[in-house]
Scaffold this motif. Structure first.
Motif, PDB file in Angstrom:
ATOM      1  N   LEU A   1       7.729 -10.753  -4.523  1.00 19.61           N
ATOM      2  CA  LEU A   1       8.543  -9.754  -3.832  1.00 19.61           C
ATOM      3  C   LEU A   1      10.055  -9.991  -3.992  1.00 19.61           C
ATOM      4  CD1 LEU A   1       8.239  -7.148  -2.174  1.00 19.61           C
ATOM      5  CD2 LEU A   1       8.679  -8.541  -0.154  1.00 19.61           C
ATOM      6  N   PRO A   2      10.549 -11.242  -3.783  1.00 17.49           N
ATOM      7  CA  PRO A   2      11.993 -11.428  -3.945  1.00 17.49           C
ATOM      8  C   PRO A   2      12.456 -10.967  -5.319  1.00 17.49           C
ATOM      9  CG  PRO A   2      10.997 -13.381  -2.985  1.00 17.49           C
ATOM     10  CD  PRO A   2       9.874 -12.470  -3.359  1.00 17.49           C
ATOM     11  N   LEU A   3      11.686 -11.356  -6.345  1.00 14.99           N
ATOM     12  CA  LEU A   3      12.033 -10.959  -7.702  1.00 14.99           C
ATOM     13  C   LEU A   3      11.982  -9.441  -7.864  1.00 14.99           C
ATOM     14  CD1 LEU A   3      11.084 -13.003 -10.651  1.00 14.99           C
ATOM     15  CD2 LEU A   3      10.288 -10.670 -10.771  1.00 14.99           C
ATOM     16  N   ALA A   4      10.945  -8.835  -7.267  1.00  8.75           N
ATOM     17  CA  ALA A   4      10.804  -7.383  -7.366  1.00  8.75           C
ATOM     18  C   ALA A   4      11.974  -6.684  -6.684  1.00  8.75           C
ATOM     19  CB  ALA A   4       9.491  -6.941  -6.739  1.00  8.75           C
ATOM     20  N   LEU A   5      12.434  -7.237  -5.549  1.00  9.85           N
ATOM     21  CA  LEU A   5      13.540  -6.610  -4.824  1.00  9.85           C
ATOM     22  C   LEU A   5      14.810  -6.642  -5.665  1.00  9.85           C
ATOM     23  CD1 LEU A   5      12.947  -7.874  -1.184  1.00  9.85           C
ATOM     24  CD2 LEU A   5      12.444  -5.647  -2.180  1.00  9.85           C
ATOM     25  N   ILE A   6      15.000  -7.748  -6.392  1.00 12.14           N
ATOM     26  CA  ILE A   6      16.206  -7.846  -7.227  1.00 12.14           C
ATOM     27  C   ILE A   6      16.088  -6.893  -8.417  1.00 12.14           C
ATOM     28  CG2 ILE A   6      17.538  -9.364  -8.723  1.00 12.14           C
ATOM     29  CD1 ILE A   6      16.682 -11.655  -6.792  1.00 12.14           C
ATOM     30  N   TRP A   7      14.888  -6.853  -9.024  1.00  9.91           N
ATOM     31  CA  TRP A   7      14.711  -5.985 -10.193  1.00  9.91           C
ATOM     32  C   TRP A   7      14.745  -4.505  -9.842  1.00  9.91           C
ATOM     33  CZ3 TRP A   7      10.149  -8.510 -13.379  1.00  9.91           C
ATOM     34  CH2 TRP A   7      10.637  -9.658 -14.029  1.00  9.91           C
ATOM     35  N   PHE A   8      14.038  -4.135  -8.761  1.00 11.72           N
ATOM     36  CA  PHE A   8      13.850  -2.704  -8.493  1.00 11.72           C
ATOM     37  C   PHE A   8      14.623  -2.217  -7.276  1.00 11.72           C
ATOM     38  CE2 PHE A   8       9.834  -4.219 -10.406  1.00 11.72           C
ATOM     39  CZ  PHE A   8       9.906  -3.508 -11.596  1.00 11.72           C
ATOM     40  N   GLY A   9      15.101  -3.146  -6.414  1.00 10.46           N
ATOM     41  CA  GLY A   9      15.759  -2.738  -5.173  1.00 10.46           C
ATOM     42  C   GLY A   9      14.727  -2.530  -4.076  1.00 10.46           C
ATOM     43  N   LEU A  10      15.254  -2.165  -2.880  1.00  9.05           N
ATOM     44  CA  LEU A  10      14.369  -1.987  -1.720  1.00  9.05           C
ATOM     45  C   LEU A  10      13.667  -0.650  -1.807  1.00  9.05           C
ATOM     46  CD1 LEU A  10      16.599  -3.194   1.257  1.00  9.05           C
ATOM     47  CD2 LEU A  10      14.274  -3.949   0.793  1.00  9.05           C
ATOM     48  N   ASN A  11      12.705  -0.531  -2.655  1.00  8.94           N
ATOM     49  CA  ASN A  11      12.078   0.783  -2.762  1.00  8.94           C
ATOM     50  C   ASN A  11      10.607   0.698  -3.141  1.00  8.94           C
ATOM     51  OD1 ASN A  11      11.940   0.297  -5.518  1.00  8.94           O
ATOM     52  ND2 ASN A  11      13.928   1.258  -5.904  1.00  8.94           N
TER      53      ASN A  11
ATOM     54  N   ALA B   1       1.318  -7.149   2.947  1.00  5.84           N
ATOM     55  CA  ALA B   1       2.403  -8.128   3.056  1.00  5.84           C
ATOM     56  C   ALA B   1       3.719  -7.495   2.626  1.00  5.84           C
ATOM     57  CB  ALA B   1       2.085  -9.346   2.204  1.00  5.84           C
ATOM     58  N   GLY B   2       3.682  -6.751   1.516  1.00  5.06           N
ATOM     59  CA  GLY B   2       4.894  -6.114   1.015  1.00  5.06           C
ATOM     60  C   GLY B   2       5.444  -5.116   2.014  1.00  5.06           C
ATOM     61  N   GLU B   3       4.564  -4.343   2.615  1.00  8.90           N
ATOM     62  CA  GLU B   3       5.020  -3.305   3.545  1.00  8.90           C
ATOM     63  C   GLU B   3       5.592  -3.894   4.828  1.00  8.90           C
ATOM     64  OE1 GLU B   3       2.218   0.534   2.374  1.00  8.90           O
ATOM     65  OE2 GLU B   3       1.670  -0.711   4.084  1.00  8.90           O
ATOM     66  N   LEU B   4       5.136  -5.096   5.178  1.00  4.26           N
ATOM     67  CA  LEU B   4       5.643  -5.746   6.390  1.00  4.26           C
ATOM     68  C   LEU B   4       7.127  -6.063   6.276  1.00  4.26           C
ATOM     69  CD1 LEU B   4       3.028  -8.493   7.345  1.00  4.26           C
ATOM     70  CD2 LEU B   4       3.840  -6.642   8.791  1.00  4.26           C
ATOM     71  N   LEU B   5       7.577  -6.262   5.028  1.00  5.24           N
ATOM     72  CA  LEU B   5       8.865  -6.924   4.876  1.00  5.24           C
ATOM     73  C   LEU B   5      10.071  -5.990   4.904  1.00  5.24           C
ATOM     74  CD1 LEU B   5       7.850  -9.754   2.432  1.00  5.24           C
ATOM     75  CD2 LEU B   5       8.267  -9.852   4.887  1.00  5.24           C
ATOM     76  N   PHE B   6       9.868  -4.697   4.687  1.00  3.07           N
ATOM     77  CA  PHE B   6      11.023  -3.811   4.882  1.00  3.07           C
ATOM     78  C   PHE B   6      10.579  -2.397   5.242  1.00  3.07           C
ATOM     79  CE2 PHE B   6      10.082  -4.022   0.389  1.00  3.07           C
ATOM     80  CZ  PHE B   6      10.102  -2.709  -0.028  1.00  3.07           C
ATOM     81  N   VAL B   7      11.581  -1.542   5.530  1.00  2.00           N
ATOM     82  CA  VAL B   7      11.261  -0.196   5.999  1.00  2.00           C
ATOM     83  C   VAL B   7      10.551   0.552   4.889  1.00  2.00           C
ATOM     84  CG1 VAL B   7      12.200   1.952   6.921  1.00  2.00           C
ATOM     85  CG2 VAL B   7      13.313  -0.220   7.430  1.00  2.00           C
ATOM     86  N   SER B   8       9.232   0.660   5.015  1.00  2.00           N
ATOM     87  CA  SER B   8       8.480   1.160   3.875  1.00  2.00           C
ATOM     88  C   SER B   8       7.487   2.251   4.251  1.00  2.00           C
ATOM     89  CB  SER B   8       7.716   0.005   3.236  1.00  2.00           C
ATOM     90  OG  SER B   8       6.830  -0.529   4.198  1.00  2.00           O
ATOM     91  N   LEU B   9       7.364   2.543   5.558  1.00  2.00           N
ATOM     92  CA  LEU B   9       6.556   3.671   6.037  1.00  2.00           C
ATOM     93  C   LEU B   9       5.055   3.566   5.796  1.00  2.00           C
ATOM     94  CD1 LEU B   9       8.843   6.591   4.829  1.00  2.00           C
ATOM     95  CD2 LEU B   9       8.798   5.566   7.109  1.00  2.00           C
ATOM     96  N   GLY B  10       4.534   2.416   5.452  1.00  2.00           N
ATOM     97  CA  GLY B  10       3.080   2.292   5.293  1.00  2.00           C
ATOM     98  C   GLY B  10       2.457   1.688   6.537  1.00  2.00           C
TER      99      GLY B  10
END
Lengths: 258, 258
Positions: free
Chosen positions: A111-121, A196-205
Motif C-alpha cells: 500500500l505505501p508503494l501504491a500510494l506513492i505510485w498512484f496517489g490516494l485513489n 485492509a486497503g479500504e480501512l486506511l483512507f477515505v475510500s467509501l467501501g
C-alpha cells in the motif's frame, strides 16, 4: 430428542441462540459501557439502518466492484504468467523464484508503494488487491499444468486436439481441481487486502465504513459492518467456490489430490 | 504395398547414467485388416514402440509410412488405446466418447447418433451419463474402446488394454474385440505380455527382445475364428512362443547378472 440434536441445522440454531443469550447477558450485567459493547438489538438496528439509508448497499457495491476488477485482472495476468512459466523453463526458474519470495509478503505491505505510485485513489486500492491474488493464481496455473498427467495430453493429441484446442479442452479442465484451489486462495487474499486497503483512507467501501464507525464511536455500526463483510465472504465461498468444489467431487469422485 | 510400414532405426532416452537405447532396428510391414500381437518382457519398450507408430513420439531415427505418407504427428486415423486408458475424469461417459468427434467438428446431430451407436455396441448405454469413478475397470475399458472406435480409425493401437482386468472380464472383452474386428476389419497392433491373449487374438504374433527391443521371432497364427482362450489348438500354439519368451527372459537375467 436425540433425532432433534442430530440435525445439523437445529444444532446450529441452538448454538447461535446461545451466543445471542450470552451476549445479551453480558450487556445486561453492564460489564462494559454500551458504547464499547453494544447489545445485539443495537447491532441489528444498525444493520437495518445501514441498509435503510443505503449506506451499506453503496459500500457493498463499491467494494464488490473493486474486488471484481482487481481479482479479474489478477486472473488475466496470473493466468498468462502461469502459462508462460509452464511453457518456458527459464521463466519458471527465474520469475518463479522471485514470485515465491514476493508471495511471502502480505499484500497490504504494497500500500505505501501504491500510494506513492498512484496517489490516494482507486487505483492504489485495486493495485493492492491485484498483488493479493496475483501470485497465488500464477503459481496455481503453473503447478496445475505441470501436474496434468502426460497421458491426458497424449489422448487429446491422438484425437486431434493441438495448441489452443488442447489448452481449452484438455489442459484447463484437467488442471481444474488444482486451479480451483489456487483461485480460491487468491480470492481470499484479495478480499483481505481490499478490506485492509479500504480501512486506511477515505475510500467509501466496506472497510471505510468500519473506520467511520470507529471515528463516530459507533460500535454498533462497526459490528454491523463486520457482520456484513463476513456474510459476503460466506456467500461467495458457498455459492461460487463451494459449488465448483462439489462439481469436482462429483466428477473426479475423490477428495482433491493435493 | 503394405498399409503401414514401420522402420525404426533407433530410439534412445537420456538417463542419468548416459544414453539408454530402447528400440533398435524394428522393421515391420502391416497389411490392411491384419491383427498383429506383440509380446515381450515387461519394460522392453513396447509402449515406446506404439507411441512412435501413433505419431506421439518423434524423437527417433527412422520413418513410419502410412498409405505412402510419413506420420509426423498423432492423428485420429490411428487411435491408440493406452494402458492407463487416459479417459477424462471431468467428462461423463458419453462426453468422453464424443470428445474426438467434437474436435473433428462433426455436426451435433451426427455426433450424438454416433456416440449412441458406439455406446450401444459397448453395452454402455445405461451408463452414458455416469462419471468414470462410478464405473468398474471392465466398463472403463469399454469406454476407452468406444472412444477410439467412434473416430472410425483405420488402425487401432492397443497397449496392454486388458492387463488390469480380472480373467472373466478379459475373456468377455476378447470375444467382443474379436466380434468387432470381424465386421469392422480394422488393422490392429495389440501389445500384451500375455502370450495366450496374443495367440487368441492375432494373425501374427511378434516376440520382442529387450535392451534394446527388436523383433526376435515371428509366428503366424492361422487358427479359425472366433477363438477361445481355452481352446486346445490354441494352447498348442502358445508353447513355442512361451519358450521364445522364456529364452529372452533368461538372456536378460544373465545380462543383469553380469
Amino acid at each position: 430428542m436425540s433425532t432433534v440434536f442430530k440435525n445439523r441445522l437445529t444444532k446450529q440454531i441452538i448454538f447461535y441462540l446461545c451466543i445471542l443469550i450470552i451476549w445479551q447477558a453480558v450487556v445486561i450485567l453492564k460489564i462494559w459501557p454500551e458504547y464499547i459493547f453494544p447489545s445485539p438489538l443495537k447491532v441489528f438496528q444498525a444493520v437495518l439502518k445501514g441498509f435503510g439509508d443505503f449506506s451499506f448497499v453503496f459500500a457493498i457495491l463499491i467494494s464488490i466492484k473493486r474486488i471484481l476488477i482487481g481479482y479479474g485482472i489478477s486472473i488475466l495476468i496470473g493466468g498468462a504468467l502461469g502459462v508462460l512459466m509452464y511453457k518456458f523453463r527459464t521463466l519458471d526458474e527465474t520469475i518463479g523464484s522471485l514470485i515465491l519470495g514476493i508471495q511471502t509478503l502480505p499484500s497490504i505491505c504494497w500500500l505505501p508503494l501504491a500510494l506513492i505510485w498512484f496517489g490516494l485513489n482507486e487505483r492504489a486500492i485495486i493495485f493492492v488487491v491485484i498483488m493479493g491474488a496475483l501470485f497465488s493464481i500464477t503459481m496455481a496455473v503453473d503447478a496445475g499444468f505441470k501436474s496434468i498427467p502426460l497421458i491426458y495430453m497424449q489422448a487429446g493429441r491422438n484425437m486431434g486436439a493441438y495448441s489452443i484446442t488442447l489448452l481449452r479442452k484438455v489442459m484447463l479442465p484437467a488442471s481444474f481441481p488444482a486451479l480451483l484451489l489456487g483461485f480460491k486462495q487468491g480470492w481470499s487474499f484479495a478480499w483481505r487486502s481490499l478490506m485492509a486497503g479500504e480501512l486506511l483512507f477515505v475510500s467509501l467501501g466496506l472497510g471505510y465504513l468500519l473506520m467511520v464507525g470507529r471515528e463516530l464511536n459507533d460500535m454498533a455500526q462497526v459490528i454491523a459492518v463486520m457482520l456484513v463483510i463476513s456474510a459476503i465472504s460466506i456467500v461467495i465461498d458457498k455459492l461460487v467456490f463451494g459449488r465448483m468444489e462439489q462439481l469436482v467431487k462429483n466428477r473426479w469422485g475423490y477428495r482433491r489430490k493435493n | 504395398m503394405a498399409l503401414l510400414s514401420i522402420d525404426i532405426k533407433s530410439r534412445s532416452f537420456q538417463s542419468s547414467t548416459g544414453e539408454l537405447s530402447v528400440l533398435k532396428d524394428i522393421h515391420l510391414e502391416v497389411e490392411k485388416g491384419e491383427f498383429i500381437c506383440i509380446v515381450g518382457p515387461s519394460g522392453c519398450g513396447k509402449t515406446t514402440f506404439l507411441n512412435i507408430v501413433s505419431g506421439l513420439d518423434h524423437d527417433y531415427e527412422g520413418k513410419i509410412v502410412y498409405k505412402g505418407e510419413f506420420i509426423r504427428r498423432a492423428d485420429p486415423k490411428m487411435m491408440l488405446i493406452f494402458q492407463d486408458l487416459g479417459l477424462f475424469p471431468w467428462l461423463s461417459v458419453s462426453q468422453n466418447v464424443e470428445f474426438g468427434l467434437k474436435i473433428k467438428e462433426i455436426p451435433k446431430q451426427e455426433r450424438e447418433k454416433k456416440v449412441l451407436e458406439y455406446l450401444e455396441m459397448m453395452q454402455l448405454l445405461k451408463f452414458k451419463d455416469s462419471f468414470l469413478h462410478q464405473l468398474s475397470g471392465g466398463m472403463r475399458q469399454r469406454v476407452a474402446l468406444a472412444r477410439a472406435l467412434v473416430m472410425e480409425p483405420e488402425v487401432l493401437l492397443m497397449d496392454e488394454p486388458f492387463a488390469a482386468l480380472d480373467a472373466i472380464t478379459r475373456d468377455i472383452l476378447h470375444e467382443e474385440l474379436q466380434r468387432i474386428w470381424s465386421f469392422t476389419r480394422k488393422t490392429v497392433i495389440f501389445v500384451t505380455h500375455n502370450v495366450r491373449e496374443a495367440v487368441c487374438l492375432g494373425d501374427r504374433v511378434l516376440v520382442f527382445s529387450s535392451n534394446p527391443a527388436s523383433i526376435k521371432t515371428q509366428f503366424t497364427i492361422d487358427l479359425a475364428r472366433p477363438r477361445h482362450i481355452e481352446n486346445e489348438g490354441l494352447i498348442a500354439r502358445v508353447r513355442p512362443i512361451l519358450n521364445e519368451l522364456k529364452e529372452e527372459l533368461e538372456r536378460m537375467e544373465n545380462v543383469h547378472r553380469i
